[in-house]
Design a protein around this motif. Structure first.
Motif, PDB file in Angstrom:
ATOM      1  N   THR A 163       0.838  -1.202   0.000  1.00 18.52           N
ATOM      2  CA  THR A 163       0.000   0.000   0.000  1.00 18.52           C
ATOM      3  C   THR A 163       0.869   1.247   0.000  1.00 18.52           C
ATOM      4  O   THR A 163       0.679   2.160  -0.812  1.00 18.52           O
ATOM      5  N   GLN A 216       1.168   3.965  -3.151  1.00 15.02           N
ATOM      6  CA  GLN A 216       0.776   5.366  -2.962  1.00 15.02           C
ATOM      7  C   GLN A 216       1.962   6.313  -3.155  1.00 15.02           C
ATOM      8  O   GLN A 216       1.860   7.313  -3.867  1.00 15.02           O
ATOM      9  N   ASP A 256      -4.873   2.852  -8.122  1.00 12.79           N
ATOM     10  CA  ASP A 256      -6.125   2.803  -7.355  1.00 12.79           C
ATOM     11  C   ASP A 256      -6.753   1.413  -7.401  1.00 12.79           C
ATOM     12  O   ASP A 256      -7.270   0.928  -6.389  1.00 12.79           O
ATOM     13  N   LEU A 272      -4.838  -0.849  -5.051  1.00 15.44           N
ATOM     14  CA  LEU A 272      -5.144  -0.524  -3.651  1.00 15.44           C
ATOM     15  C   LEU A 272      -6.502  -1.084  -3.223  1.00 15.44           C
ATOM     16  O   LEU A 272      -6.655  -1.565  -2.092  1.00 15.44           O
TER      17      LEU A 272
END
Length: 118
Positions: A12, A16, A101, A104
Motif C-alpha cells: 500500500t 501510494q 487505485d 489498492l
C-alpha cells in the motif's frame, strides 16, 4: 490464509508513494529502487498466501493482474529514471493513477479476508 499484514502495508505504502513521487516528477533515488525491489517480494508473499488458501483463485488472478500493471509503470521509472518513465508513460499518468487505485482496492479486499482490515 497466512498473516500478510506487513506485506499488504508495504505494498500500500509503495503504491501510494511511488505514484506520488513520479506524479510530482521527482528524480530517481536509490531508496525508491530498494522499495521497488522489496515490493516485489511483498507481492510474492501475498500471492503465495492466496495460492495456499486455495479458495481465492479469482482474487489471486485480479491481484496479480493489478500488480503487474503497476509494476510496468514502476519498472519504467526504476530502469530509466524520470526521463525513461516520461518517454514511455509521460502522457499516461492518469492510466497509472487508475492502475494504482485498482491495486489498492484489491489490497483492501485481501485485508478483509486476512482479518487485517484497517
Amino acid at each position: 490464509m497466512l498473516d500478510v499484514k506487513k506485506s499488504l502495508d508495504r505494498l500500500t505504502w509503495n503504491t501510494q508513494h511511488h505514484y506520488a513521487h513520479i506524479e510530482a516528477q521527482h528524480d530517481f533515488i536509490r531508496a525508491w529502487a530498494v522499495q521497488f525491489e522489496m515490493g516485489y517480494t511483498d507481492f510474492r508473499v501475498v500471492q503465495i498466501s492466496l495460492q495456499l488458501d486455495g479458495g481465492q483463485h479469482e482474487l489471486l488472478a485480479r491481484f496479480a493482474a493489478a500488480y503487474e500493471k503497476v509494476y510496468d509503470y514502476e519498472y519504467a521509472f526504476a530502469a530509466g529514471g524520470l526521463e525513461g518513465f516520461n518517454q514511455q508513460y509521460g502522457d499516461k499518468i492518469a492510466d497509472y493513477k487508475q492502475a494504482a487505485d485498482d491495486l489498492l482496492k484489491i489490497i483492501d479486499e485481501i485485508r478483509a479476508i486476512n482479518g487485517t482490515v484497517k
